[in-house]
Design a protein around this motif. Structure first.
Motif, mmCIF file in Angstrom:
data_model
loop_
_atom_site.group_PDB
_atom_site.id
_atom_site.type_symbol
_atom_site.label_atom_id
_atom_site.label_comp_id
_atom_site.label_asym_id
_atom_site.label_seq_id
_atom_site.Cartn_x
_atom_site.Cartn_y
_atom_site.Cartn_z
ATOM 1 N N MET A 1 0.822 -1.200 0.000
ATOM 2 C CA MET A 1 0.000 0.000 0.000
ATOM 3 C C MET A 1 0.859 1.255 0.000
ATOM 4 S SD MET A 1 -3.026 -1.126 2.665
ATOM 5 C CE MET A 1 -4.031 0.323 2.368
ATOM 6 N N ARG A 2 1.954 1.234 0.767
ATOM 7 C CA ARG A 2 2.846 2.395 0.780
ATOM 8 C C ARG A 2 3.481 2.588 -0.593
ATOM 9 N NH1 ARG A 2 8.114 3.996 1.548
ATOM 10 N NH2 ARG A 2 8.370 5.946 2.724
ATOM 11 N N ALA A 3 3.898 1.485 -1.219
ATOM 12 C CA ALA A 3 4.501 1.578 -2.550
ATOM 13 C C ALA A 3 3.505 2.152 -3.550
ATOM 14 C CB ALA A 3 4.983 0.199 -3.001
ATOM 15 N N ALA A 4 2.247 1.759 -3.446
ATOM 16 C CA ALA A 4 1.218 2.279 -4.342
ATOM 17 C C ALA A 4 0.989 3.773 -4.091
ATOM 18 C CB ALA A 4 -0.086 1.509 -4.147
ATOM 19 N N ALA A 5 0.955 4.162 -2.817
ATOM 20 C CA ALA A 5 0.756 5.579 -2.487
ATOM 21 C C ALA A 5 1.867 6.446 -3.057
ATOM 22 C CB ALA A 5 0.664 5.752 -0.975
ATOM 23 N N LEU A 6 3.083 5.919 -3.053
ATOM 24 C CA LEU A 6 4.226 6.699 -3.531
ATOM 25 C C LEU A 6 4.226 6.857 -5.052
ATOM 26 C CD1 LEU A 6 7.058 5.393 -1.174
ATOM 27 C CD2 LEU A 6 5.883 7.609 -1.115
ATOM 28 N N ILE A 41 -4.812 11.877 7.172
ATOM 29 C CA ILE A 41 -4.334 10.553 7.567
ATOM 30 C C ILE A 41 -4.960 9.517 6.637
ATOM 31 C CG2 ILE A 41 -4.512 8.758 9.347
ATOM 32 C CD1 ILE A 41 -4.084 10.902 11.425
ATOM 33 N N LEU A 42 -4.118 8.683 6.045
ATOM 34 C CA LEU A 42 -4.568 7.587 5.188
ATOM 35 C C LEU A 42 -4.411 6.288 5.978
ATOM 36 C CD1 LEU A 42 -2.803 8.570 1.822
ATOM 37 C CD2 LEU A 42 -4.945 9.430 2.805
ATOM 38 N N GLY A 43 -5.508 5.570 6.175
ATOM 39 C CA GLY A 43 -5.477 4.357 6.974
ATOM 40 C C GLY A 43 -6.188 4.624 8.298
ATOM 41 N N PRO A 44 -6.295 3.581 9.104
ATOM 42 C CA PRO A 44 -5.686 2.261 8.970
ATOM 43 C C PRO A 44 -6.492 1.346 8.041
ATOM 44 C CG PRO A 44 -6.954 2.335 10.969
ATOM 45 C CD PRO A 44 -7.044 3.716 10.367
ATOM 46 N N ALA A 225 -4.689 -0.458 -4.870
ATOM 47 C CA ALA A 225 -5.325 0.547 -5.720
ATOM 48 C C ALA A 225 -6.027 1.611 -4.884
ATOM 49 C CB ALA A 225 -6.313 -0.123 -6.670
ATOM 50 N N LEU A 226 -6.640 1.197 -3.773
ATOM 51 C CA LEU A 226 -7.282 2.167 -2.880
ATOM 52 C C LEU A 226 -6.247 3.107 -2.273
ATOM 53 C CD1 LEU A 226 -9.788 -0.205 -1.061
ATOM 54 C CD2 LEU A 226 -10.398 1.665 -2.618
ATOM 55 N N ALA A 227 -5.090 2.575 -1.897
ATOM 56 C CA ALA A 227 -4.022 3.418 -1.347
ATOM 57 C C ALA A 227 -3.523 4.404 -2.396
ATOM 58 C CB ALA A 227 -2.876 2.539 -0.846
ATOM 59 N N TYR A 228 -3.404 3.946 -3.617
ATOM 60 C CA TYR A 228 -2.991 4.810 -4.732
ATOM 61 C C TYR A 228 -3.998 5.944 -4.918
ATOM 62 C CZ TYR A 228 -1.966 6.105 -9.610
ATOM 63 O OH TYR A 228 -1.673 6.789 -10.772
ATOM 64 N N ASP A 229 -5.275 5.606 -4.913
ATOM 65 C CA ASP A 229 -6.309 6.629 -5.103
ATOM 66 C C ASP A 229 -6.339 7.623 -3.952
ATOM 67 O OD1 ASP A 229 -7.058 5.624 -7.531
ATOM 68 O OD2 ASP A 229 -8.909 4.678 -6.821
ATOM 69 N N ALA A 230 -6.209 7.133 -2.716
ATOM 70 C CA ALA A 230 -6.230 8.034 -1.557
ATOM 71 C C ALA A 230 -5.059 9.003 -1.599
ATOM 72 C CB ALA A 230 -6.212 7.223 -0.269
ATOM 73 N N ALA A 231 -3.879 8.494 -1.947
ATOM 74 C CA ALA A 231 -2.708 9.360 -2.055
ATOM 75 C C ALA A 231 -2.870 10.338 -3.213
ATOM 76 C CB ALA A 231 -1.449 8.525 -2.240
ATOM 77 N N GLY A 232 -3.518 9.891 -4.281
ATOM 78 C CA GLY A 232 -3.780 10.784 -5.405
ATOM 79 C C GLY A 232 -4.718 11.913 -5.022
ATOM 80 N N ILE A 233 -5.696 11.614 -4.175
ATOM 81 C CA ILE A 233 -6.604 12.650 -3.678
ATOM 82 C C ILE A 233 -5.831 13.657 -2.834
ATOM 83 C CG2 ILE A 233 -8.514 13.060 -2.066
ATOM 84 C CD1 ILE A 233 -9.699 10.364 -3.093
ATOM 85 N N ALA A 234 -4.948 13.156 -1.964
ATOM 86 C CA ALA A 234 -4.121 14.051 -1.149
ATOM 87 C C ALA A 234 -3.277 14.953 -2.033
ATOM 88 C CB ALA A 234 -3.231 13.229 -0.217
ATOM 89 N N ASN A 235 -2.705 14.372 -3.081
ATOM 90 C CA ASN A 235 -1.861 15.133 -4.004
ATOM 91 C C ASN A 235 -2.667 16.228 -4.700
ATOM 92 O OD1 ASN A 235 -0.841 15.459 -7.003
ATOM 93 N ND2 ASN A 235 0.943 14.835 -5.798
ATOM 94 N N ALA A 236 -3.871 15.876 -5.174
ATOM 95 C CA ALA A 236 -4.715 16.851 -5.868
ATOM 96 C C ALA A 236 -5.134 17.984 -4.940
ATOM 97 C CB ALA A 236 -5.944 16.150 -6.443
ATOM 98 N N LEU A 237 -5.482 17.649 -3.700
ATOM 99 C CA LEU A 237 -5.899 18.675 -2.743
ATOM 100 C C LEU A 237 -4.737 19.586 -2.379
ATOM 101 C CD1 LEU A 237 -8.176 16.564 -0.364
ATOM 102 C CD2 LEU A 237 -8.908 18.266 -2.052
ATOM 103 N N ARG A 238 -3.563 19.016 -2.191
ATOM 104 C CA ARG A 238 -2.403 19.835 -1.838
ATOM 105 C C ARG A 238 -2.053 20.794 -2.978
ATOM 106 N NH1 ARG A 238 2.463 18.829 -2.932
ATOM 107 N NH2 ARG A 238 2.150 16.600 -3.236
ATOM 108 N N ASN A 239 -2.115 20.295 -4.212
ATOM 109 C CA ASN A 239 -1.811 21.154 -5.369
ATOM 110 C C ASN A 239 -2.819 22.288 -5.518
ATOM 111 O OD1 ASN A 239 0.450 19.666 -6.053
ATOM 112 N ND2 ASN A 239 -0.640 18.346 -7.496
#
Length: 292
Positions: A1-6, A41-44, A225-239
């Motif tokens: 999940m961490r690898a997907a988030a990155l 926070i993403l998780g648990p 895939a869920l971790a990837y999407d959650a991190a993508g949401i964080a990225n979009a919001l931060r941008n």
């Protein structure tokens, strides 16, 4: 999940805290994370851990939890896992749009099946569809199905789904299933041919899986895939400079490899799913349907 988030977020913004897979470990990890003043926070992952993190965070930071147990949602803690209610309502909504008026649903007694059965019952009035539950337990005879329904819904997976599909061949009864029932083996595709299935779009998932494999090796699953999407949401919001609760609740929602999602104030997440038709050569997306 961490690898997907990155794959979806710059590593300098991603901090990882090990929960140890327990409620106590999750609470300790959340307390440590708070000291870093996170914006999200993403998780648990597990149902046991979610309440521990929610109580520790106490609404100070939005939580995107990966559990699929919708009962755990609360204001500020969003249940991001794909739930039985979401896919069940999506496949029933599509079926009703195609003229299905009566559905027999196989309930195998599993927690997923029980949640799907509850969602199906709630959808009856909303969709104008009649759902009859057929409890099936190992070692017990099949119950009398009564008058033949327009469709049979199997929320489970594996041989039970394939066995039912074989039994429905040539009956004219439509088979309905959820992502649990996806089976890519040639012999399974042959049996499932014609079934309608609610699932994340396999094309979008395939693109993510290829990128993940090229970077990390191995084959990611839905949780990655869920971790990837959650991190993508964080990225979009931060941008967009909206990495906060208000940004997360933006009514436009977000698009990811697990499908479009919209966050609600009560902690629930609305999802749209692809409707797939099983063919001998694979699964063909034919429509989109909104889940609960």
């Amino acid at each position: 999940m961490r690898a997907a988030a990155l794959l979806a977020e710059n590593s300098q913004f991603v901090l990882s805290f090990d929960t140890g897979g327990t409620a106590a470990g999750a609470a300790a990890a959340a307390a440590t994370a708070l000291k870093q003043h996170p914006a999200l926070i993403l998780g648990p992952l597990t149902a046991e851990e979610v309440p521990a993190v929610s109580s520790t965070i106490a609404g100070r930071v939005p939580i995107i939890a990966f559990s699929n147990d919708s009962v755990l949602r609360t204001q500020g803690t969003y249940i991001f896992g794909i739930t039985a209610a979401q896919v069940t309502s999506a496949i029933l909504r599509y079926a009703r749009s195609r003229g299905i008026k009566s559905v027999a649903m196989i309930d195998d007694g599993s927690p997923w099946s029980a949640a799907a059965a509850l969602a199906a019952g709630q959808a009856e009035g909303e969709l104008g569809i009649r759902v009859r539950m057929l409890p099936v337990r190992p070692g017990q005879p099949l119950p009398d199905a009564g008058e033949a329904p327009d469709a049979v819904l199997l929320p489970g997976s594996g041989e039970a789904v394939l066995s039912a599909a074989r039994g429905l061949k040539a009956t004219g009864i439509q088979l309905l299933a959820t992502l649990q029932g996806l089976d890519h083996r040639p012999e399974a595709l042959e049996v499932l041919s014609g079934a309608w299935i609610a699932s994340p779009d396999p094309v979008a998932f395939g693109t993510f899986a290829s990128e993940f494999s090229a970077r990390n090796g191995g084959n990611p699953g839905t949780i990655a895939a869920l971790a990837y999407d959650a991190a993508g949401i964080a990225n979009a919001l931060r941008n967009a400079n909206t990495l906060n609760a208000a940004g997360l609740l933006d009514g436009k929602g977000f698009h990811g490899v697990t499908g479009p999602v919209r966050f609600r104030t009560d902690g629930s997440v609305a999802r749209d799913f692809a409707i797939l038709v099983a063919r001998p050569q694979g699964y063909e997306p034919v429509a989109t349907s909104s889940g609960a």
